[in-house]
Design a protein around this motif. Structure first.
Motif, PDB file in Angstrom:
ATOM      1  N   ARG A 188     -22.310  39.744  13.944  1.00 52.72           N
ATOM      2  CA  ARG A 188     -21.846  38.591  12.938  1.00 52.72           C
ATOM      3  C   ARG A 188     -21.273  37.321  13.425  1.00 52.72           C
ATOM      4  NH1 ARG A 188     -19.206  41.121   9.911  1.00 52.72           N
ATOM      5  NH2 ARG A 188     -17.250  41.501  10.853  1.00 52.72           N
ATOM      6  N   ASP A 189     -20.039  37.455  14.203  1.00 52.31           N
ATOM      7  CA  ASP A 189     -19.130  36.066  14.165  1.00 52.31           C
ATOM      8  C   ASP A 189     -19.342  35.537  15.444  1.00 52.31           C
ATOM      9  OD1 ASP A 189     -18.032  37.262  12.534  1.00 52.31           O
ATOM     10  OD2 ASP A 189     -15.934  38.718  13.695  1.00 52.31           O
ATOM     11  N   LEU A 190     -20.204  36.578  16.451  1.00 56.50           N
ATOM     12  CA  LEU A 190     -20.266  35.878  18.241  1.00 56.50           C
ATOM     13  C   LEU A 190     -21.753  35.021  18.094  1.00 56.50           C
ATOM     14  CD1 LEU A 190     -18.505  38.207  20.693  1.00 56.50           C
ATOM     15  CD2 LEU A 190     -17.642  36.414  19.347  1.00 56.50           C
ATOM     16  N   ILE A 191     -22.520  35.974  17.427  1.00 63.52           N
ATOM     17  CA  ILE A 191     -24.292  35.466  17.434  1.00 63.52           C
ATOM     18  C   ILE A 191     -24.225  34.220  16.442  1.00 63.52           C
ATOM     19  CG2 ILE A 191     -26.339  36.487  17.344  1.00 63.52           C
ATOM     20  CD1 ILE A 191     -25.176  38.913  19.500  1.00 63.52           C
TER      21      ILE A 191
ATOM     22  N   SER B 248     -23.079  30.810  23.215  1.00 63.88           N
ATOM     23  CA  SER B 248     -21.221  31.538  22.984  1.00 63.88           C
ATOM     24  C   SER B 248     -20.520  31.620  24.397  1.00 63.88           C
ATOM     25  CB  SER B 248     -22.449  32.743  23.801  1.00 63.88           C
ATOM     26  OG  SER B 248     -22.359  32.627  25.068  1.00 63.88           O
ATOM     27  N   GLN B 249     -21.062  30.142  24.678  1.00 65.00           N
ATOM     28  CA  GLN B 249     -19.852  29.534  26.032  1.00 65.00           C
ATOM     29  C   GLN B 249     -19.769  30.567  26.272  1.00 65.00           C
ATOM     30  OE1 GLN B 249     -18.553  26.143  25.892  1.00 65.00           O
ATOM     31  NE2 GLN B 249     -20.094  26.057  24.905  1.00 65.00           N
TER      32      GLN B 249
ATOM     33  N   ARG C 296     -24.698  29.393  13.198  1.00 60.54           N
ATOM     34  CA  ARG C 296     -24.819  28.628  12.166  1.00 60.54           C
ATOM     35  C   ARG C 296     -24.499  27.124  12.528  1.00 60.54           C
ATOM     36  NH1 ARG C 296     -24.296  33.603   9.234  1.00 60.54           N
ATOM     37  NH2 ARG C 296     -25.777  34.143   7.685  1.00 60.54           N
ATOM     38  N   ALA C 297     -22.461  27.180  13.031  1.00 55.00           N
ATOM     39  CA  ALA C 297     -21.835  26.241  13.395  1.00 55.00           C
ATOM     40  C   ALA C 297     -22.429  25.000  13.916  1.00 55.00           C
ATOM     41  CB  ALA C 297     -20.874  27.507  13.556  1.00 55.00           C
ATOM     42  N   VAL C 298     -22.872  26.073  15.459  1.00 59.06           N
ATOM     43  CA  VAL C 298     -23.482  25.181  16.798  1.00 59.06           C
ATOM     44  C   VAL C 298     -24.794  23.883  16.465  1.00 59.06           C
ATOM     45  CG1 VAL C 298     -23.950  24.869  18.752  1.00 59.06           C
ATOM     46  CG2 VAL C 298     -22.152  26.490  18.565  1.00 59.06           C
ATOM     47  N   PHE C 299     -25.889  25.439  15.505  1.00 58.38           N
ATOM     48  CA  PHE C 299     -26.517  23.811  15.312  1.00 58.38           C
ATOM     49  C   PHE C 299     -26.812  23.806  13.933  1.00 58.38           C
ATOM     50  CE2 PHE C 299     -27.476  27.272  19.404  1.00 58.38           C
ATOM     51  CZ  PHE C 299     -28.232  26.943  19.578  1.00 58.38           C
ATOM     52  N   GLY C 300     -25.966  24.057  13.866  1.00 57.09           N
ATOM     53  CA  GLY C 300     -25.946  23.643  11.493  1.00 57.09           C
ATOM     54  C   GLY C 300     -26.753  23.860  10.498  1.00 57.09           C
ATOM     55  N   PHE C 301     -27.037  25.481  10.692  1.00 53.79           N
ATOM     56  CA  PHE C 301     -28.564  26.502  10.146  1.00 53.79           C
ATOM     57  C   PHE C 301     -27.355  26.919   8.874  1.00 53.79           C
ATOM     58  CE2 PHE C 301     -31.039  27.005  13.800  1.00 53.79           C
ATOM     59  CZ  PHE C 301     -31.263  25.782  13.653  1.00 53.79           C
TER      60      PHE C 301
ATOM     61  N   GLU D 244     -20.153  37.428   3.324  1.00 49.64           N
ATOM     62  CA  GLU D 244     -21.336  36.843   3.343  1.00 49.64           C
ATOM     63  C   GLU D 244     -22.847  37.623   4.022  1.00 49.64           C
ATOM     64  OE1 GLU D 244     -22.281  32.725   6.064  1.00 49.64           O
ATOM     65  OE2 GLU D 244     -20.338  33.551   6.776  1.00 49.64           O
ATOM     66  N   ALA D 245     -22.415  39.181   5.142  1.00 51.21           N
ATOM     67  CA  ALA D 245     -23.799  39.385   5.692  1.00 51.21           C
ATOM     68  C   ALA D 245     -23.657  40.376   4.660  1.00 51.21           C
ATOM     69  CB  ALA D 245     -23.442  39.778   6.668  1.00 51.21           C
ATOM     70  N   LYS D 246     -25.842  40.844   4.236  1.00 52.54           N
ATOM     71  CA  LYS D 246     -25.085  42.202   3.369  1.00 52.54           C
ATOM     72  C   LYS D 246     -25.917  42.861   4.746  1.00 52.54           C
ATOM     73  CE  LYS D 246     -28.216  39.303   0.430  1.00 52.54           C
ATOM     74  NZ  LYS D 246     -28.877  39.272  -0.615  1.00 52.54           N
TER      75      LYS D 246
END
Length: 337
Positions: free
Chosen positions: A322-325, A230-231, A330-335, A187-189
């Motif tokens: 990639r995974d923690l930021i 990030s909890q 994307r997941a939390v804010f729907g981006f 997913e990430a370049k």
């Protein structure tokens, strides 16, 4: 369906000939007590408690005993650290008169009968004894308790011991996990290339988000939003030259350049890195069309090894971005894109 007593091989995790613990499926436990003994010995030996404050001087001598257990369990990639430890150390003190003449030299012990991951936020019991119970010996003992207890507990860093155990094991296991993910994480370049300085590398990424550039900038510069996705605890200054602390203090740094909606440049340092090592982060925001933001990350001067000799710092740092930021935002804010 398998016959009774035979089991279905599709659901049996068999031992592999190569010994690989694929995806860390098996329950694996690492004994960290030897490492803990070294950690406490380095942290608490020859530690100055009082340096000629008034007429008293006190310092620790050495760690006499570390008993109990410290371990890290790994199951399906989840790291579960724990410890139940008691320790004792010896100390020595000296009392002088107003002219600098020695009145008494005394020795004693400081004991922490029990510390564990379950009471890491509590104030553990600390016992101080001395071999001389005379008036001056008692004064040294009281001074050791009053001044030595908070300093020793600070060096023991109860809350950080759990994190250090986690980081140590995570670094040891993440290299194999990263290799398994290569074919999945497209997913990430991204590109990792060698930096001019030997032993350091640069991480670059390009990430897309369904939002305005100013929204992403605000999320990355707002400590409450950081805490949300990030909890973990975060403190972030929004001023150039201001300091920040994220992921419960595991990462700290200073803002170098800030341009709202366009640029964030910071000096980053991870707590597990050797002393004196800092890296530089540059996040450039572009908005090729309304509602679509592209962030180009350049994270330079990332050391190849941490203070514990783990050579997976670059892989862990890249995975963290990639995974923690990015993916968490994307997941939390729907981006997501």
């Amino acid at each position: 369906m398998a016959k009774y007593g035979e089991g279905d091989k599709r659901w049996i995790v068999e031992e592999r000939p190569d010994g690989a613990n694929v995806h860390n499926w098996h329950w694996a436990e690492t004994d960290c007590l030897p490492w803990s003994k070294t950690f406490f010995t380095k942290s608490l030996s020859d530690l100055t408690i009082l340096d000629c404050q008034g007429i008293l001087s006190i310092k620790t001598k050495k760690v006499e005993k570390v008993d109990g257990e410290a371990y890290v369990n790994v199951r399906k990639g989840k790291i579960i650290p724990g410890y139940e430890i008691s320790l004792s150390l010896s100390w020595e003190g000296e009392a002088k008169d107003g002219e600098g003449k020695t009145l008494l030299k005394a020795e004693g012990n400081l004991e922490i009968p029990y510390i564990s991951d379950e009471n890491a936020d509590e104030d553990p019991e600390v016992k101080v004894t001395t071999k001389d119970e005379g008036p001056i010996g008692k004064a040294l003992k009281e001074a050791m308790l009053a001044n030595g207890k908070p300093l020793v507990l600070e060096k023991v860093i109860l809350n950080r011991l759990r994190k250090i155990l986690t980081t140590t094991t995570s670094n040891s296991n993440s290299a194999a996990m990263s290799k398994e993910k290569v074919g999945v994480e497209k997913e990430a370049k991204k590109e990792v290339k060698k930096e001019g300085k030997k032993g350091f590398k640069t991480i670059t990424m390009s990430e897309k988000f369904n939002c305005r550039a100013k929204d992403m900038y605000e999320i990355l510069m707002d400590e409450n939003r950081w805490k949300g996705f990030s909890q973990s605890n975060a403190r972030i200054s929004k001023e150039v030259g201001g300091q920040f602390s994220i992921f419960d203090g595991s990462v700290t740094g200073i803002n170098l350049e800030l341009e709202e909606g366009k640029l964030i440049a910071q000096r980053w340092r991870f707590g597990s890195w050797s002393d004196g090592i800092d890296s530089t982060v540059r996040l450039v925001f572009n908005e090729p069309e309304p509602g679509v933001t592209v962030i180009k990350l350049t994270h330079s001067d990332v050391p190849e090894e941490d203070r514990y000799g783990n050579a997976t710092v670059v892989e862990n740092t890249e995975r963290g971005w990639r995974d923690l930021i990015f993916n968490k935002i994307r997941a939390v804010f729907g981006f997501g894109i």
